[in-house]
Design an enzyme around this catalytic site. Structure first.
Site: not given
Ligand code: SIN
Length: 194
Positions: A25-26, A28, A99
């Site tokens: 995850g990068y 939220s 997503e």
């Molecule tokens: C993530 O957080 O990995 C994907 C983008 C998001 O959901 O903000």
């Protein structure tokens, strides 16, 4: 490709036969897991940069007034730090809904840290959700100030777009992770909001 990626993602069954696997995850997913996980570790991926270049029409904006959220851009030599979660395949159905606005499940080498702020050590093959320019929801590059102005104005069913950015900036700082794109945008947004 249309906004909704659920059908595409349901075909991408890379880990269906595994008891558990790692998800990187990068955005939220760093500060708001909201799903069951077995373990989590700070982690990094290489040759990708995090950018607020994707549109949010369903969470942090609307179809009429989209917000901006992060995606990953190929960037040779770059490092992107985030949080990895060991999950079971059953968790993916809900994540695909969360997503669905343009993000596709992709396989990626993830470097797990053994401890908070530790150097990445163990490498695993895991999953990440990435939105690319093929998606109708993709907005692309823009000057930082223009991105900040769009973020300040946008809100959607999940709340204000600025909270998405500021929560991400805070989470990265708390983890000792630096991302200039995110911290500069957060500074612009705070300045505009004063
Ligand atoms: C993530 O957080 O990995 C994907 C983008 C998001 O959901 O903000």
């Amino acid at each position: 490709m249309s906004f909704d990626t659920r059908e595409h993602n349901s075909q991408r069954r890379y880990f269906d036969q595994c008891d558990s696997f790692w998800l990187f995850g990068y955005g939220s997913l760093i500060w708001k897991a909201g799903f069951a996980y077995l373990e989590r570790r700070p982690a990094s991926i290489f040759n990708w940069s995090r950018r607020f270049w994707h549109g949010s029409h369903d969470h942090r904006g609307t179809v009429q007034s989209p917000g901006r959220v992060v995606t990953l851009i190929k960037d040779e030599g770059a490092r992107c730090d985030g949080m990895a979660y060991r999950i079971t395949p059953a968790v993916l159905a809900d994540l695909d809904i969360r997503e669905k606005n343009g993000y596709l499940r992709e396989l990626i080498p993830i470097y797990l840290s053994s401890q908070l702020s530790g150097a990445p050590s163990t490498q695993v093959s895991g999953l990440v959700y990435i939105a690319t320019a093929d998606s109708e929801a993709y907005l692309g590059e823009a000057p930082l100030l223009a991105i900040a102005q769009q973020i300040v104005q946008a809100k959607g069913p999940s709340g204000e777009n600025r909270d998405y950015l500021l929560n991400l900036d805070n989470a990265l700082r708390q983890l000792g992770m630096q991302d200039e794109h995110v911290s500069q945008l957060a500074a612009h947004v705070q300045q505009i909001s004063e």
